[in-house]
Scaffold this motif. Structure first.
Motif, PDB file in Angstrom:
ATOM      1  N   PRO A   1     -10.544   4.790  54.996  1.00 32.36           N
ATOM      2  CA  PRO A   1     -11.272   4.941  53.720  1.00 32.36           C
ATOM      3  C   PRO A   1     -10.769   6.057  52.812  1.00 32.36           C
ATOM      4  N   TRP A   2      -9.963   6.990  53.309  1.00 34.83           N
ATOM      5  CA  TRP A   2      -9.377   8.078  52.515  1.00 34.83           C
ATOM      6  C   TRP A   2     -10.416   8.842  51.681  1.00 34.83           C
ATOM      7  N   PRO A   3     -11.323   9.546  52.341  1.00 32.27           N
ATOM      8  CA  PRO A   3     -12.297  10.346  51.584  1.00 32.27           C
ATOM      9  C   PRO A   3     -11.644  11.432  50.741  1.00 32.27           C
ATOM     10  N   GLY A   4     -10.457  11.920  51.172  1.00 29.86           N
ATOM     11  CA  GLY A   4      -9.753  12.936  50.393  1.00 29.86           C
ATOM     12  C   GLY A   4      -8.725  12.367  49.439  1.00 29.86           C
ATOM     13  N   ASN A   5      -8.654  11.029  49.364  1.00 32.24           N
ATOM     14  CA  ASN A   5      -7.789  10.333  48.418  1.00 32.24           C
ATOM     15  C   ASN A   5      -6.301  10.687  48.588  1.00 32.24           C
ATOM     16  N   VAL A   6      -5.555  10.720  47.486  1.00 31.21           N
ATOM     17  CA  VAL A   6      -4.109  10.916  47.546  1.00 31.21           C
ATOM     18  C   VAL A   6      -3.762  12.280  48.135  1.00 31.21           C
ATOM     19  N   ARG A   7      -4.582  13.279  47.867  1.00 32.24           N
ATOM     20  CA  ARG A   7      -4.316  14.613  48.410  1.00 32.24           C
ATOM     21  C   ARG A   7      -4.372  14.593  49.937  1.00 32.24           C
ATOM     22  N   GLU A   8      -5.334  13.864  50.497  1.00 37.74           N
ATOM     23  CA  GLU A   8      -5.426  13.752  51.954  1.00 37.74           C
ATOM     24  C   GLU A   8      -4.220  13.007  52.509  1.00 37.74           C
ATOM     25  N   LEU A   9      -3.805  11.935  51.835  1.00 38.08           N
ATOM     26  CA  LEU A   9      -2.621  11.191  52.270  1.00 38.08           C
ATOM     27  C   LEU A   9      -1.391  12.078  52.242  1.00 38.08           C
ATOM     28  N   GLU A  10      -1.255  12.876  51.207  1.00 38.28           N
ATOM     29  CA  GLU A  10      -0.098  13.765  51.082  1.00 38.28           C
ATOM     30  C   GLU A  10      -0.061  14.776  52.219  1.00 38.28           C
ATOM     31  N   ASN A  11      -1.200  15.379  52.518  1.00 40.78           N
ATOM     32  CA  ASN A  11      -1.261  16.349  53.621  1.00 40.78           C
ATOM     33  C   ASN A  11      -0.966  15.690  54.961  1.00 40.78           C
ATOM     34  N   MET A  12      -1.454  14.461  55.130  1.00 36.84           N
ATOM     35  CA  MET A  12      -1.266  13.764  56.394  1.00 36.84           C
ATOM     36  C   MET A  12       0.206  13.377  56.603  1.00 36.84           C
ATOM     37  N   ILE A  13       0.851  12.920  55.523  1.00 38.86           N
ATOM     38  CA  ILE A  13       2.259  12.544  55.634  1.00 38.86           C
ATOM     39  C   ILE A  13       3.121  13.769  55.928  1.00 38.86           C
ATOM     40  N   GLU A  14       2.824  14.897  55.297  1.00 42.42           N
ATOM     41  CA  GLU A  14       3.604  16.102  55.572  1.00 42.42           C
ATOM     42  C   GLU A  14       3.443  16.513  57.034  1.00 42.42           C
ATOM     43  N   ARG A  15       2.230  16.412  57.556  1.00 37.50           N
ATOM     44  CA  ARG A  15       2.016  16.736  58.965  1.00 37.50           C
ATOM     45  C   ARG A  15       2.791  15.767  59.861  1.00 37.50           C
ATOM     46  N   GLY A  16       2.796  14.490  59.486  1.00 36.68           N
ATOM     47  CA  GLY A  16       3.532  13.505  60.260  1.00 36.68           C
ATOM     48  C   GLY A  16       5.022  13.770  60.271  1.00 36.68           C
ATOM     49  N   VAL A  17       5.568  14.179  59.119  1.00 34.62           N
ATOM     50  CA  VAL A  17       6.998  14.490  59.036  1.00 34.62           C
ATOM     51  C   VAL A  17       7.336  15.663  59.952  1.00 34.62           C
ATOM     52  N   ILE A  18       6.468  16.641  60.003  1.00 34.92           N
ATOM     53  CA  ILE A  18       6.712  17.825  60.829  1.00 34.92           C
ATOM     54  C   ILE A  18       6.626  17.486  62.317  1.00 34.92           C
ATOM     55  N   LEU A  19       5.662  16.647  62.704  1.00 33.40           N
ATOM     56  CA  LEU A  19       5.426  16.377  64.120  1.00 33.40           C
ATOM     57  C   LEU A  19       6.309  15.275  64.693  1.00 33.40           C
ATOM     58  N   ALA A  20       6.773  14.349  63.852  1.00 37.85           N
ATOM     59  CA  ALA A  20       7.585  13.237  64.358  1.00 37.85           C
ATOM     60  C   ALA A  20       8.932  13.750  64.862  1.00 37.85           C
ATOM     61  N   PRO A  21       9.482  13.111  65.886  1.00 40.01           N
ATOM     62  CA  PRO A  21      10.782  13.556  66.420  1.00 40.01           C
ATOM     63  C   PRO A  21      11.919  13.256  65.451  1.00 40.01           C
ATOM     64  N   GLN A  22      12.931  14.084  65.463  1.00 40.49           N
ATOM     65  CA  GLN A  22      14.100  13.890  64.601  1.00 40.49           C
ATOM     66  C   GLN A  22      14.716  12.514  64.864  1.00 40.49           C
ATOM     67  N   GLY A  23      14.924  11.754  63.795  1.00 44.70           N
ATOM     68  CA  GLY A  23      15.509  10.432  63.921  1.00 44.70           C
ATOM     69  C   GLY A  23      14.550   9.371  64.409  1.00 44.70           C
ATOM     70  N   GLY A  24      13.247   9.697  64.535  1.00 44.19           N
ATOM     71  CA  GLY A  24      12.266   8.739  65.055  1.00 44.19           C
ATOM     72  C   GLY A  24      11.327   8.218  63.984  1.00 44.19           C
ATOM     73  N   TRP A  25      10.213   7.673  64.446  1.00 43.05           N
ATOM     74  CA  TRP A  25       9.204   7.078  63.565  1.00 43.05           C
ATOM     75  C   TRP A  25       7.954   7.955  63.544  1.00 43.05           C
ATOM     76  N   ILE A  26       7.234   7.900  62.451  1.00 45.35           N
ATOM     77  CA  ILE A  26       5.920   8.541  62.374  1.00 45.35           C
ATOM     78  C   ILE A  26       4.902   7.561  62.937  1.00 45.35           C
ATOM     79  N   GLU A  27       4.178   7.982  63.978  1.00 51.86           N
ATOM     80  CA  GLU A  27       3.183   7.136  64.616  1.00 51.86           C
ATOM     81  C   GLU A  27       1.790   7.717  64.388  1.00 51.86           C
ATOM     82  N   LEU A  28       0.785   6.963  64.846  1.00 55.19           N
ATOM     83  CA  LEU A  28      -0.604   7.369  64.624  1.00 55.19           C
ATOM     84  C   LEU A  28      -0.884   8.781  65.127  1.00 55.19           C
TER      85      LEU A  28
END
Length: 557
Positions: free
Chosen positions: A442-469
């Motif tokens: 439902p994205w209660p924080g809208n685009v700002r929440e999506l942006e923060n979540m994607i940045e966290r995913g980029v940081i946590l995902a392994p180099q050369g891998g996929w961003i998972e749940l």
């Protein structure tokens, strides 16, 4: 008969999940589909009739190659701790599990460190040769093009070096079975001929380049360039963007409406950049972030000695924005005294600094934004009616992200590119399941929440891998609750689930519980299992958080 044996495939079978309620099928994190082979045969004929055999073979080979690469990535994850041979056999086993062909290994020798590979396999029940023969009859050359692409793509990605497979025997040619042989490209005498089918067509590339140039020229001529900061394709987004574009050609005061985090400042910047004031300054201020006793001095400036601590004269935001655009975010938080002065600026085009008795002319374009209902604030006496009518000349409503599902994928792609560069990370992207989950969130924080979540995913995902749940949440419980909301309603063993569902219904009916009691118990248990997280509980129940809150209040005595 081959003496090489496959490992048990239970670990692969558990990856297949059918979500009939969502209309999706999953293989791990990748979305799959079931199709009639007859439909694929029709597609094959259409391609052959329209672009010819060589181009059809190239398209299908490249399609299979891409599928093989994805399965190789999956193999490295799920069998990383098994033997090299068992890990490699993930591909042939997946090929069989996916209903493509029966694969029997004849010979396999490989060394990842040196890049050496030698493999021979028999194919039976190939869907591709079957549909080709039904559509075109017997062939003078092998026809399992997409399957050869898969074998080459899978092995190349697994070994880390281009391994070319060739179909040396094919049932469509009159042989008893299909036989494929794979080895490094340079070891084939006719390597160049076969490698060409794995490359994009140069003529098509040239046509695409010409098309790109035409689009660029058309865009330049019409001067209808989309502002880089705005990304979206949904109808709601396009409507808001069109309104902003039309307003940019005028000097009208614009009021941006929408929930927190929908990107109101980005729209304001886009309006400024498209207007004739683009060479002037763009000044933004959040009215809610300033103490009430400092708002007037921040907006209109102050003269030396106007109050204790005012040791020098300084300009306010209006003067700094002279000749450009002033963006007032959260304008509904302005105190009434500041509202009166703001109204005068809009009407007269002049300001007075605090502690000064002379006026100063300012030439600014005002863009205001709020996430509150100003009309209701007027009724409650918290906002001046005359200022409201002055601001509400040209309202633009930006819909929340949950109403712009079509925008999620382009937003994710744009954010991935930006954050991957920022954090020096090379990623393959977001898995299909993760993207599907994002579209249902439902994205209660809208685009700002999506942006923060994607940045966290980029940081946590392994180099050369996929961003998972699991990379998008800080708490494991949140990830599990979100995944359960979009996970399969069953797997390859859904018969058991149906029996459980039937017995559950019998238990509920025999318990004598009323529908209201059942709902109350279900809501309470979902909140408890989500550790009090209402958003997580709502996802488990398959409803939105506002719906959950409403039901909880309704059931509260």
């Amino acid at each position: 008969m081959s003496t090489i044996r496959y490992p048990e495939s239970n670990d692969l079978r558990t990856l297949v999940k059918f979500c009939e309620n969502d209309g999706t099928i999953w293989l791990g994190e990748s979305r799959m589909i079931l199709m009639h082979t007859a439909a694929l045969g029709t597609l094959r004929r259409e391609l052959m009739d329209s672009v010819g055999q060589a181009q059809t073979r190239r398209i299908l080979t490249r399609m299979g190659y891409a599928s093989g690469v994805r399965d190789a990535e999956l193999a490295k994850r799920i069998r990383a701790h098994q033997s090299l041979q068992d890990a490699f056999f993930t591909g042939p086993q997946l090929h069989m599990l996916e209903g493509i062909v029966r694969v029997t290994p004849v010979n396999l020798k490989m060394d990842i460190e040196t890049g050496s590979f030698e493999g021979e396999f028999l194919w039976e029940n190939s869907w591709e040769q079957d549909v080709h023969m039904k559509e075109f009859g017997r062939s003078s050359e092998p026809v399992c093009w997409s399957q050869i692409g898969y074998a080459s793509g899978y092995t190349s990605a697994f070994v880390g070096k281009f391994i070319l497979f060739k179909e040396v025997e094919c049932v469509a040619c009159g042989d008893n079975h299909c036989r494929i042989v794979g080895k490094p490209l340079e070891e084939w005498e006719d390597a160049e001929e076969h490698a060409s089918y794995f490359q994009s067509d140069p003529m098509l590339n040239h046509l695409m380049e010409l098309r790109t140039q035409v689009e660029y020229l058309r865009t330049t001529i019409t001067q209808n360039v989309q502002t880089p900061q705005l990304v979206g394709i949904s109808n709601g987004f396009k409507q808001a963007q069109e309104l902003v574009s039309k307003a940019s050609r005028t000097s009208v005061t614009v009021l941006l409406l929408g929930e927190t985090g929908v990107g109101k400042e980005r729209f304001a910047r886009a309006l400024h950049q498209e207007s004739s004031r683009r060479q002037g300054p763009f000044v933004a201020i959040n009215c809610a972030a300033l103490p009430h006793d400092l708002i007037e001095s921040e907006l209109f400036g102050v003269e030396k000695g106007a109050f204790t601590g005012a040791q020098s004269s300084r300009m306010g935001k209006f003067e700094r924005a002279d000749g450009g655009t002033l963006f007032l975010d959260e304008i509904g938080e302005l105190p009434l005294a500041a509202q009166a002065k703001l109204l005068r600026v809009l009407q007269e085009g002049e300001i007075e600094r605090l502690g000064d008795d002379r006026t100063r002319k300012v030439n600014i374009r005002l863009v205001a934004a709020t996430n509150v209902d100003l009309a209701n604030a007027v009724k409650e006496g918290r906002f001046r009616s005359d200022l409201y009518y002055r601001l509400n000349v040209y309202p633009v409503t930006i819909p929340p992200l949950r109403e712009r599902v079509a925008d999620i994928q382009p937003l994710v792609e744009a954010m991935l590119g930006r954050f991957s560069t920022l954090h020096e990370k090379r990623l393959l992207g977001v898995t299909d399941k993760t993207l599907q989950a994002m579209k249902g969130y439902p994205w209660p924080g809208n685009v700002r929440e999506l942006e923060n979540m994607i940045e966290r995913g980029v940081i946590l995902a392994p180099q050369g891998g996929w961003i998972e749940l699991e990379h998008l949440f800080t708490h494991v419980s949140e990830a599990k609750s979100w995944e359960s909301a979009i996970s399969a309603s069953g797997s390859l063993e859904q018969g058991k689930a149906k029996k459980c569902s039937s017995s559950l219904l019998d238990s509920i009916i025999s318990s004598g519980m009323s529908l209201e009691q059942l709902e109350e118990e279900l809501l309470t248990e979902a909140v408890k299992r989500s550790d009090g997280n209402l958003a997580g509980a709502a996802r488990v129940l398959g409803i939105t958080r506002p719906q959950l809150q409403y039901r909880l209040k309704r059931n509260t005595p």
